[in-house]
Design a protein around this motif. Structure first.
Motif, short mmCIF file in Angstrom:
data_model
loop_
_atom_site.label_atom_id
_atom_site.label_comp_id
_atom_site.label_asym_id
_atom_site.label_seq_id
_atom_site.Cartn_x
_atom_site.Cartn_y
_atom_site.Cartn_z
N ARG A 1 53.20 16.42 2.88
CA ARG A 1 52.83 15.79 1.61
C ARG A 1 51.55 16.41 1.05
O ARG A 1 51.41 16.56 -0.17
CB ARG A 1 52.64 14.29 1.80
CG ARG A 1 52.44 13.53 0.49
CD ARG A 1 53.63 13.66 -0.42
NE ARG A 1 53.39 13.02 -1.72
CZ ARG A 1 54.19 13.13 -2.77
NH1 ARG A 1 55.30 13.86 -2.68
NH2 ARG A 1 53.90 12.53 -3.90
N VAL A 2 50.61 16.78 1.92
CA VAL A 2 49.40 17.45 1.45
C VAL A 2 49.76 18.77 0.75
O VAL A 2 49.25 19.08 -0.34
CB VAL A 2 48.42 17.70 2.62
CG1 VAL A 2 47.21 18.51 2.15
CG2 VAL A 2 47.97 16.38 3.22
N ILE A 3 50.65 19.54 1.36
CA ILE A 3 51.08 20.80 0.75
C ILE A 3 51.80 20.52 -0.57
O ILE A 3 51.58 21.20 -1.58
CB ILE A 3 52.01 21.57 1.70
CG1 ILE A 3 51.32 21.85 3.05
CG2 ILE A 3 52.49 22.87 1.05
CD1 ILE A 3 50.13 22.78 2.97
N ASP A 4 52.67 19.52 -0.57
CA ASP A 4 53.46 19.22 -1.76
C ASP A 4 52.58 18.83 -2.95
O ASP A 4 52.77 19.31 -4.06
CB ASP A 4 54.45 18.09 -1.47
CG ASP A 4 55.65 18.56 -0.66
OD1 ASP A 4 55.85 19.79 -0.56
OD2 ASP A 4 56.39 17.70 -0.14
N VAL A 5 51.62 17.94 -2.71
CA VAL A 5 50.77 17.49 -3.81
C VAL A 5 49.83 18.59 -4.26
O VAL A 5 49.71 18.90 -5.45
CB VAL A 5 49.98 16.23 -3.41
CG1 VAL A 5 48.97 15.85 -4.51
CG2 VAL A 5 50.92 15.06 -3.14
N ASN A 6 49.12 19.21 -3.32
CA ASN A 6 48.05 20.14 -3.67
C ASN A 6 48.55 21.50 -4.16
O ASN A 6 47.92 22.11 -5.03
CB ASN A 6 47.14 20.36 -2.46
CG ASN A 6 46.44 19.10 -2.02
OD1 ASN A 6 46.61 18.03 -2.60
ND2 ASN A 6 45.64 19.20 -0.97
N LEU A 7 49.65 21.97 -3.62
CA LEU A 7 50.16 23.29 -4.00
C LEU A 7 51.40 23.18 -4.89
O LEU A 7 51.39 23.64 -6.03
CB LEU A 7 50.49 24.11 -2.75
CG LEU A 7 51.18 25.46 -2.98
CD1 LEU A 7 50.39 26.33 -3.94
CD2 LEU A 7 51.42 26.17 -1.66
N VAL A 8 52.44 22.54 -4.40
CA VAL A 8 53.68 22.44 -5.18
C VAL A 8 53.43 21.64 -6.46
O VAL A 8 53.92 21.99 -7.54
CB VAL A 8 54.80 21.80 -4.34
CG1 VAL A 8 56.08 21.66 -5.16
CG2 VAL A 8 55.06 22.64 -3.09
#
Length: 305
Positions: A109-116
């Motif tokens: 979820r961190v990757i999804d929010v911050n990058l994606v």
């Protein structure tokens, strides 16, 4: 330096605008006479921020990782406020703890929010920015060039967001769209206010050089970033001295490795490095999106806390 363009009467979009830096940026841009679209997960909180703006504020409740919803959000903003001239991809979450025992859903979820989510924001609003020859600002972090142990998802996401923005800059410069990257350090938001309650983050910050441990108020950080928007800057540093840190960037991995090899074994004997879960009020909202009740965290032994 004078402004490179006139912001009065234009439209700005800020993601993650319910509180903290996002809300601060909304105020800074409204003070420049801009109409501001506030995007985020909490309609009531966004509305409360919008009501305090000196210009028109328009709220769109949306998950930045939902591509279709972001396309609808872009249409809604254009319909109510006009095509955006400034888009700031500010939405972000963070967690801390050993990667080995991290919860896969929380880490992802961190990757999804911050990058994606940043990429989705850009994709949805690029047509409007093309029409206005506007400016897209990616909020990154010193984590983009100073990867730290126990923060693997956050560091990976911010390094990825930086690389994405740099790639996008080269891709859209010829159509008159400016793209900037904002590098932030410790900022006094609810996401990091609890740092000293979590051993992993307290120790991480405690082993930084004294100047790097300083926490900066949102009002000051938002002022630095807004000045970058004024100038359509390719890079924005908050605080400005971070520009000097870029020169030492090639040496940071070696310094982190040496410090970690020396200190981590001792710290892990003395402390239980538990997972923090997603930090701050915004993090708790994201935890709920994962179907996890508030307070349900993954402990250092991989068990629910």
């Amino acid at each position: 330096m004078t402004r490179s363009w006139e912001l009065q009467g234009r439209t700005a979009v800020v993601t993650g605008a319910a509180r903290g830096l996002g809300a601060g940026l909304a105020h800074r841009l409204a003070d420049r006479g801009m109409r501001v679209a506030l995007l985020g997960r909490e309609a009531a909180t966004l509305e409360a921020v919008a009501e305090t703006l000196p210009t028109t504020g328009h709220v769109v409740e949306v998950d930045v990782t939902d591509d279709a919803a972001m396309d609808r959000a872009a249409e809604d903003v254009s319909r109510h406020l006009g095509a955006p001239s400034v888009v700031i991809a500010n939405a972000g979450v963070a967690e801390g703890g050993p990667f080995e025992t991290s919860d896969p859903g929380t880490w992802r979820r961190v990757i999804d929010v911050n990058l994606v989510g940043s990429a989705s924001t850009a994709r949805s609003f690029l047509p409007g920015l093309r029409a206005t020859h506007g400016y897209f600002l990616q909020v990154a972090s010193t984590a983009a060039f100073g990867a730290a142990p126990m923060m693997s998802a956050y560091c990976a996401s911010k390094a990825g967001a930086e690389a994405f923005a740099r790639s996008l800059r080269a891709e859209v410069a010829h159509v008159g769209i400016g793209v900037g990257v904002a590098y932030l350090h410790w900022t006094d938001t609810d996401m990091i206010r609890d740092v000293d309650r979590h051993t992993v983050l307290r120790e991480l910050r405690g082993h930084m050089p004294a100047p790097a441990r300083r926490v900066y108020p949102v009002d000051r950080v938002s002022a630095w970033i807004a000045r970058g928007v004024d100038r359509r800057s390719a890079t924005v540093y908050a605080p400005p001295w971070l520009r000097l840190a870029q020169a030492g960037r090639p040496f940071f991995p070696l310094a982190v490795d040496l410090l970690s090899r020396r200190e981590l074994p001792r710290l892990m004997r003395e402390h239980a490095f538990e997972q923090t879960g997603l930090l701050g009020r915004g993090g708790r909202i994201e935890e709920a999106s994962l179907g996890r009740p508030e307070g349900d965290r993954i402990g250092g032994d991989g068990k629910r806390a």
